[in-house]
Enzyme design. Structure first.
Site, mmCIF file in Angstrom:
data_model
loop_
_atom_site.group_PDB
_atom_site.id
_atom_site.type_symbol
_atom_site.label_atom_id
_atom_site.label_comp_id
_atom_site.label_asym_id
_atom_site.label_seq_id
_atom_site.Cartn_x
_atom_site.Cartn_y
_atom_site.Cartn_z
ATOM 1 N N CYS A 1 -58.925 85.314 -42.698
ATOM 2 C CA CYS A 1 -57.693 84.542 -42.842
ATOM 3 C C CYS A 1 -57.631 84.102 -44.287
ATOM 4 C CB CYS A 1 -57.679 83.328 -41.912
ATOM 5 S SG CYS A 1 -56.287 82.198 -42.234
ATOM 6 N N CYS B 1 -52.358 88.348 -46.786
ATOM 7 C CA CYS B 1 -52.348 87.617 -45.515
ATOM 8 C C CYS B 1 -52.812 88.631 -44.500
ATOM 9 C CB CYS B 1 -50.947 87.107 -45.173
ATOM 10 S SG CYS B 1 -50.782 86.570 -43.444
#
Length: 232
Positions: free
Chosen positions: A83, A197
């Site tokens: 993440c 991302c």
């Protein structure tokens, strides 16, 4: 130190599962026993990282540290976090454990070098919080790259909704808006685009391959984990 990789995931669950898939596929192995032992801590209850940074939402650090404690207890020797936005709490996480925490921005910079992109502007796509925290801008500029980021209208109309589509398991629908922004960055002069991302690579992979270099932060982190696991 054990060569068991700890994966602090759940942010989101599909990105974490895809990281495990890419870790397996990128590992040079002929049989089960040559793969990397790994423990996935996938906890989707971690409070939203973007909301925490930009909207005064609940601090995710306690949940992140809880995951780190669990991975320590499982005997892991290093931690990977698929993440990007969670790396806004990287310093606090690394300070809380003696285990090395692999840094996804550093790994992605290494991926750009592996792709042969050694100069020129780099387009960076990510969550609004990742870009606001300048995680990639700082990391890449320290290594000599200049960064271009999407316009505010592109973030609001395409990138953020595209990420949300992946999180909602509507991956195929995410391709068009995300690919359009990647192409826009290249049209502005980017020599490559960082998919900063871990939902974005899933959306981009759902359609035709883009005709320019892309640095996939999931693959980059997987390669960094393999390098760690194979080191003497």
């Amino acid at each position: 130190m054990s060569k068991i990789l700890g994966v602090l995931g759940g942010m989101g669950p599909l990105a974490s599962a895809h990281f495990m898939l890419r870790l397996t596929l990128l590992t040079p192995a002929e049989r089960d026993q040559e793969h990397i032992p790994a423990v996935l801590w996938s906890d989707p209850r971690v409070p939203d990282r973007t909301a925490a940074r930009l909207g005064g939402g609940e601090d995710p650090l306690p949940a992140l540290l809880r995951g780190i404690r669990g991975l320590e207890a499982a005997g892991c020797g290093a931690i990977a976090i698929p993440c990007n936005t969670a790396h806004g709490w990287y310093a606090a996480m690394q300070a809380a454990t003696a285990l090395p925490v692999l840094h996804i921005v550093e790994a992605t910079a290494d991926e750009l070098a592996r792709l042969g992109v050694t100069e020129g502007p780099i387009g960076v796509m990510g969550t609004a919080a990742t870009l606001a925290m300048r995680l990639y801008q700082q990391g890449l500029e320290q290594r000599g790259w200049h960064c271009l980021v999407p316009e505010a209208a592109e973030m609001e109309g395409q990138v953020t909704p595209g990420i949300a589509l992946v999180k909602a398991n509507r991956v195929a629908e995410a391709y068009a808006p995300l690919a359009e922004v990647a192409r826009s960055l290249v049209a502005r002069g980017a020599r490559a685009v960082v998919l900063g991302c871990t939902e974005i690579p899933l959306g981009i992979a759902a359609g035709p391959a883009l005709p320019f270099p892309v640095a996939d932060s999931i693959d980059a982190l997987a390669r960094a984990a393999i390098t760690w696991a194979r080191a003497d």
